[in-house]
Motif scaffolding. Structure first.
Motif, PDB file in Angstrom:
ATOM      1  N   GLN A  66       0.944-113.244  13.039  1.00 22.95           N
ATOM      2  CA  GLN A  66       1.415-114.460  13.699  1.00 22.95           C
ATOM      3  C   GLN A  66       2.715-114.134  14.429  1.00 22.95           C
ATOM      4  OE1 GLN A  66       1.517-118.221  11.759  1.00 22.95           O
ATOM      5  NE2 GLN A  66      -0.504-117.976  10.826  1.00 22.95           N
ATOM      6  N   TYR A  67       2.792-114.567  15.692  1.00 24.92           N
ATOM      7  CA  TYR A  67       3.922-114.251  16.543  1.00 24.92           C
ATOM      8  C   TYR A  67       4.939-115.387  16.547  1.00 24.92           C
ATOM      9  CZ  TYR A  67       0.934-110.479  18.067  1.00 24.92           C
ATOM     10  OH  TYR A  67       0.128-109.370  18.074  1.00 24.92           O
ATOM     11  N   ILE A  68       6.200-115.013  16.634  1.00 22.83           N
ATOM     12  CA  ILE A  68       7.300-115.977  16.667  1.00 22.83           C
ATOM     13  C   ILE A  68       7.619-116.303  18.121  1.00 22.83           C
ATOM     14  CG2 ILE A  68       9.749-116.295  16.156  1.00 22.83           C
ATOM     15  CD1 ILE A  68       9.286-114.453  13.706  1.00 22.83           C
ATOM     16  N   PRO A  81      -1.068-113.111  21.095  1.00 20.72           N
ATOM     17  CA  PRO A  81       0.027-112.200  21.436  1.00 20.72           C
ATOM     18  C   PRO A  81       0.772-112.679  22.683  1.00 20.72           C
ATOM     19  CG  PRO A  81      -2.022-110.996  21.036  1.00 20.72           C
ATOM     20  CD  PRO A  81      -2.385-112.448  21.124  1.00 20.72           C
ATOM     21  N   PRO A  82       2.075-112.406  22.792  1.00 23.79           N
ATOM     22  CA  PRO A  82       2.865-112.886  23.935  1.00 23.79           C
ATOM     23  C   PRO A  82       2.281-112.524  25.289  1.00 23.79           C
ATOM     24  CG  PRO A  82       4.305-111.994  22.247  1.00 23.79           C
ATOM     25  CD  PRO A  82       2.901-111.694  21.798  1.00 23.79           C
ATOM     26  N   GLU A  83       1.720-111.321  25.396  1.00 26.87           N
ATOM     27  CA  GLU A  83       1.183-110.892  26.692  1.00 26.87           C
ATOM     28  C   GLU A  83      -0.099-111.631  27.076  1.00 26.87           C
ATOM     29  OE1 GLU A  83      -0.412-107.930  23.590  1.00 26.87           O
ATOM     30  OE2 GLU A  83       1.467-109.016  23.999  1.00 26.87           O
ATOM     31  N   LYS A  84      -0.686-112.373  26.134  1.00 30.62           N
ATOM     32  CA  LYS A  84      -1.905-113.127  26.419  1.00 30.62           C
ATOM     33  C   LYS A  84      -1.686-114.634  26.439  1.00 30.62           C
ATOM     34  CE  LYS A  84      -5.182-109.721  24.583  1.00 30.62           C
ATOM     35  NZ  LYS A  84      -6.343-109.511  23.665  1.00 30.62           N
ATOM     36  N   THR A 126      -7.984-117.246  24.742  1.00 29.91           N
ATOM     37  CA  THR A 126      -7.506-116.460  25.884  1.00 29.91           C
ATOM     38  C   THR A 126      -8.610-116.223  26.923  1.00 29.91           C
ATOM     39  OG1 THR A 126      -7.996-114.301  24.889  1.00 29.91           O
ATOM     40  CG2 THR A 126      -5.858-115.283  24.400  1.00 29.91           C
ATOM     41  N   LYS A 127      -9.851-116.612  26.571  1.00 28.64           N
ATOM     42  CA  LYS A 127     -10.982-116.456  27.499  1.00 28.64           C
ATOM     43  C   LYS A 127     -11.805-117.742  27.569  1.00 28.64           C
ATOM     44  CE  LYS A 127     -11.376-111.653  25.926  1.00 28.64           C
ATOM     45  NZ  LYS A 127     -12.257-110.670  25.240  1.00 28.64           N
TER      46      LYS A 127
END
Length: 243
Positions: A200-202, A116-119, A94-95
């Protein structure tokens, strides 16, 4: 509670030895060659460095990047033992920043599920910024089917002479939270305990495609693991993208 992979980081490749690393690596090599992707690249979320080493052995110039210090320490150790001259860097997708643009990037074996979804948009934008015009990006995710029906609310464990782990999973609708306890044998024969949490995100395909297209990628193709046909019960989804 330790950071993710503080305990597992030194054993990741060993514990995943049955995942078909050799066939998986050849799939990536064939895919990159088929895309005329060039020879310089970055392996994001490289773990213990298996794919980095395989690509270098196949003639690519690849750097490995991971967020886990323990992962990278083991990656350097294995590369040295195998006589592979590989560079490994500490970094967060993300960076992500590189000193020069590369021809391609890969991020395989669930790296994106940890974002995460927001990243997610930031992650894809940073990958895009590291690629030359026309550069290729290959990554995968564990599918919603896998995380909901195979991983979620299930317990996994393994017991060997050198390491034992207990892996408890809780399905939370949009993610799976993983609590892992590791018992690692030390030099004096005692076992050191480490507890760590993973999330872990779906992700739905439409959301990922939307984020990719808004982050500088103009072409996105999806397929199942190792190029198989994508089915409703596919456990892994591959994305092949062009900037």
């Amino acid at each position: 509670m330790s950071q993710s992979y503080d305990g597992l980081g030194g054993w990741f490749e060993y514990l995943n030895k049955d995942c078909g690393y050799e066939i998986w690596s050849q799939y990536l090599i064939n895919r990159l060659n088929g895309l005329n992707a060039g020879r310089q690249g970055v392996d994001i979320g490289c773990g213990n460095g298996y794919f980095t080493r395989s690509l270098i052995k196949a003639g690519f110039d690849v750097k490995g990047v991971d967020i886990s210090v323990r992962m990278l320490s083991k990656a350097k150790e294995i590369s040295s033992r195998e006589g592979v001259r590989a560079e490994f860097l500490l970094g967060d997708i993300t960076k992500l920043k590189l000193t020069s643009k590369v021809d391609f990037a890969i991020a395989v074996n669930d790296c994106i599920n940890y974002v995460p979804p927001e990243k997610l948009s930031a992650a894809f934008s940073h990958v895009s910024a590291c690629l030359k015009k026309g550069g290729s990006f290959i990554f995968d995710i564990s599918s919603g089917y896998k995380l909901k029906n195979i991983i979620g609310d299930n317990l996994f464990a393994e017991d060997t002479d050198d390491i034992t782990y207990l892996w408890f999973n809780s399905f939370k609708g949009d993610r799976v939270e993983m609590d892992i306890t590791v018992f690692e044998k030390t030099s004096n024969g005692a076992y050191a305990r480490t507890d760590e949490r993973h999330t872990q995100y779906i992700y739905e395909l439409s959301f990922i495609k939307e984020q990719l297209l808004s982050s500088g990628f103009s072409f996105v193709e999806c397929e199942g693991h190792l190029g198989q046909k994508l089915e409703e019960n596919s456990q892994r989804i591959n994305f092949i993208c062009k900037k």
